[in-house]
Scaffold this motif. Structure first.
Motif, short mmCIF file in Angstrom:
data_model
loop_
_atom_site.label_atom_id
_atom_site.label_comp_id
_atom_site.label_asym_id
_atom_site.label_seq_id
_atom_site.Cartn_x
_atom_site.Cartn_y
_atom_site.Cartn_z
N THR A 14 0.83 -1.20 0.00
CA THR A 14 0.00 0.00 0.00
C THR A 14 0.86 1.25 0.00
N ALA A 15 1.97 1.22 0.76
CA ALA A 15 2.85 2.38 0.78
C ALA A 15 3.50 2.62 -0.58
N LEU A 16 3.69 1.57 -1.36
CA LEU A 16 4.27 1.73 -2.69
C LEU A 16 3.22 1.95 -3.76
N GLY A 17 1.96 2.05 -3.36
CA GLY A 17 0.90 2.30 -4.33
C GLY A 17 0.43 1.05 -5.03
N LEU A 18 0.63 -0.13 -4.43
CA LEU A 18 0.23 -1.39 -5.05
C LEU A 18 -0.66 -2.16 -4.10
N ARG A 19 -1.28 -3.20 -4.63
CA ARG A 19 -1.99 -4.19 -3.84
C ARG A 19 -1.56 -5.57 -4.30
N LEU A 20 -1.43 -6.46 -3.32
CA LEU A 20 -0.98 -7.80 -3.67
C LEU A 20 -2.06 -8.64 -4.30
N HIS A 21 -3.32 -8.17 -4.25
CA HIS A 21 -4.41 -8.90 -4.86
C HIS A 21 -4.63 -8.39 -6.28
N GLY A 22 -5.38 -9.13 -7.04
CA GLY A 22 -5.75 -8.68 -8.38
C GLY A 22 -4.60 -8.88 -9.35
N GLY A 38 1.25 -8.61 -8.46
CA GLY A 38 1.80 -9.72 -7.71
C GLY A 38 3.16 -9.37 -7.16
N PRO A 39 3.93 -10.35 -6.72
CA PRO A 39 5.26 -10.08 -6.17
C PRO A 39 6.18 -9.37 -7.16
N GLU A 40 6.04 -9.67 -8.47
CA GLU A 40 6.89 -9.00 -9.45
C GLU A 40 6.67 -7.50 -9.45
N ALA A 41 5.39 -7.10 -9.37
CA ALA A 41 5.11 -5.67 -9.34
C ALA A 41 5.64 -5.03 -8.07
N LEU A 42 5.56 -5.75 -6.96
CA LEU A 42 6.08 -5.22 -5.70
C LEU A 42 7.59 -5.06 -5.76
N HIS A 43 8.28 -6.04 -6.33
CA HIS A 43 9.73 -5.93 -6.47
C HIS A 43 10.12 -4.78 -7.38
N ALA A 44 9.37 -4.58 -8.45
CA ALA A 44 9.67 -3.46 -9.34
C ALA A 44 9.45 -2.12 -8.64
N ALA A 45 8.40 -2.05 -7.82
CA ALA A 45 8.15 -0.81 -7.09
C ALA A 45 9.23 -0.56 -6.05
N LEU A 46 9.72 -1.61 -5.38
CA LEU A 46 10.81 -1.45 -4.43
C LEU A 46 12.07 -0.99 -5.13
N ALA A 47 12.38 -1.56 -6.30
CA ALA A 47 13.55 -1.13 -7.05
C ALA A 47 13.44 0.33 -7.47
N ALA A 48 12.25 0.75 -7.86
CA ALA A 48 12.06 2.15 -8.23
C ALA A 48 12.24 3.07 -7.03
#
Length: 469
Positions: A120-128, A131-141
């Motif tokens: 949520t802090a990165l502007g994502l949700r793990l549902h829908g 997934g983890p790939e989007a979360l990792h990309a947001a962390l890298a950004a």
């Protein structure tokens, strides 16, 4: 009802878990036993009162709230650990939104509450669809954004406090009659400029008269006066007219430089060879890295230095940094700057190769992997003739990675870059927690990792470790 001795007796530890209901006693009876006896009320020793025992209080059922401890109570849910704040989401707010059965639902459904908050802090949700790939990309950004912010703040500190151009309302005073630094083409004297309720220490640049010396090229001097500010290029503040400093040990007008040099690269490396020879390769790499950054600015303007010599490269203490760190390099010999020959790629590459060998000293068995890599680069530069930006990328790879092993294994450079950025952020945080202020080397490393790409890393590894032709 038991007496006061039994009421205040501490239960055994093994009985703590069996106390499902609290134990009551008549507080009025206990209080009566503590008050002094009255004459009108005969007391019997050993008893609390001569009256009959009061009826027991009715049993009540207490409802425990979440604010009371629940340790040892059968069936009680353990307290949830307090999670740190993530962005603008507080722990209390998150718990209030889950409802009374929210935490239990998280545990039974298998979702990670901390992961949800991080997403949520990165502007994502793990549902829908995410997934983890989007979360990792947001962390890298976010890591890249943090490195760029740190690099900008360090740059503002290192380059801040510039004196600006001289004006008519400024007055000048000579600090010492002896020069503070001497290069192959000029002497430098420290001068104080006062005005507008502020003062700055500048450097008066006095050309050295010498029989048979090469006359400075006017085109290069004019170019220096109109170049934008650059960390590794000597900046000029104006002219000090003749007679402005009575008793000055030079005739005529002289240039005023914004940074006061302390020594030359040749002097610094000579000191390292005597005192700390193990740092010689590192010092040569840091020096050539900054020089390559200055030469990039010249190449972008279609200019080139006809001769690069260690005695004409100046060093100064970086602003806001400890003296123990690497010094700041200043390219100052613009009398040898000329238009670059058209159609000649890598005009500075052969000179940089010869200069690197001169900085490393006589050829001997390499004492470190960095020294071996620098000698290999010095041999590659005249043949490959990369631009100054390519030489700078190769020096960055030698200092901070990736190494040749990564290229041999064919590993993904993007993964290495993301991991290296995360490690640098951790290292900077550890040093800041220990009270150590980042310096010039940290700023250079931040700039490297913040601007590097997979393509630039591949080019640097190709220049360094490609098979010789």
């Amino acid at each position: 009802m038991s007496g006061p001795e039994s009421a205040t007796e501490t239960p055994e530890p093994r009985d703590l878990g069996l106390m499902a209901q609290p134990t009551y006693c008549n507080l009025g009876e206990v209080r009566a036993g503590l008050l002094p006896s009255k004459a009108c009320r005969p007391r019997t020793p050993g008893s609390l009162s001569s009256d009959s025992q009061p009826p027991p209080l009715p049993k009540k059922t207490l409802t425990r709230t979440k604010s009371l401890p629940t340790r040892g109570v059968p069936g009680a849910r353990p307290a949830q650990p307090r999670r740190p704040l993530l962005a603008s989401h507080s722990v209390d707010g998150c718990q209030g939104e889950t409802g009374p059965d929210g935490p239990a639902a998280e545990l039974t459904s298998g979702h990670d509450a901390d992961g949800e908050d991080a997403a949520t802090a990165l502007g994502l949700r793990l549902h829908g669809p995410h997934g983890p790939e989007a979360l990792h990309a947001a962390l890298a950004a976010r890591e890249l954004q943090g490195l760029r912010a740190i690099h900008a703040r360090l740059g503002a500190r290192l380059t801040g406090g510039l004196p600006g151009p001289c004006g008519a309302g400024h007055s000048f005073r000579l600090l010492e009659l002896a020069p503070c630094a001497e290069s192959g083409d000029a002497l430098y004297y420290r001068v104080v400029r006062a005005g507008d309720d502020a003062w700055h220490v500048l450097a008066a640049k006095v050309p050295k008269p010498g029989a048979g010396a090469e006359a400075p090229h006017a085109w290069g001097l004019e170019l220096q006066a109109c170049l934008p500010p650059h960390y590794n290029v000597q900046g000029l503040c104006g002219l000090l007219s003749e007679g402005a400093l009575p008793g000055a040990p030079w005739p005529g007008r002289v240039l005023l430089a914004a940074e006061v040099p302390e020594r030359t690269v040749a002097q610094w490396l000579a000191e390292l060879r005597e005192r700390r020879p193990e740092e010689l390769a590192w010092a040569a790499a840091i020096t050539l890295l900054q020089l390559s950054a200055a030469l990039e600015l010249l190449e972008a303007r279609g200019a080139a230095v006809s001769e690069l010599r260690p005695e004409n490269l100046l060093l100064a203490t970086p602003r806001g940094c400890a003296a123990a760190g690497p010094p700041r390099l200043l390219l100052a010999d613009f009398g040898r700057v000329r238009p670059s020959p058209a159609g000649l790629p890598g005009a500075h590459a052969p000179q940089l190769g010869r200069l690197l060998l001169a900085l490393l000293g006589p050829d001997r068995a390499p004492a470190s992997a960095l020294a071996a890599g620098l000698r290999r680069l010095a041999a590659r530069l005249p043949r490959a003739r990369p631009p100054a930006a390519g030489t700078r990328g190769a020096l960055q790879a030698l200092l901070w990675g990736p190494g040749p092993g990564l290229r041999a294994r064919g590993a993904a450079l993007g993964t290495w870059l993301r991991v290296r950025r995360a490690l640098l952020l951790v290292q900077l945080a550890e040093r800041a927690a220990g009270g150590a202020a980042p310096g010039l080397e940290e700023w250079l490393c931040c700039g490297y990792l913040a601007s590097a790409t997979e393509a630039s890393l591949a080019q640097a590894l190709e220049l360094l470790w490609a098979d010789p032709e």
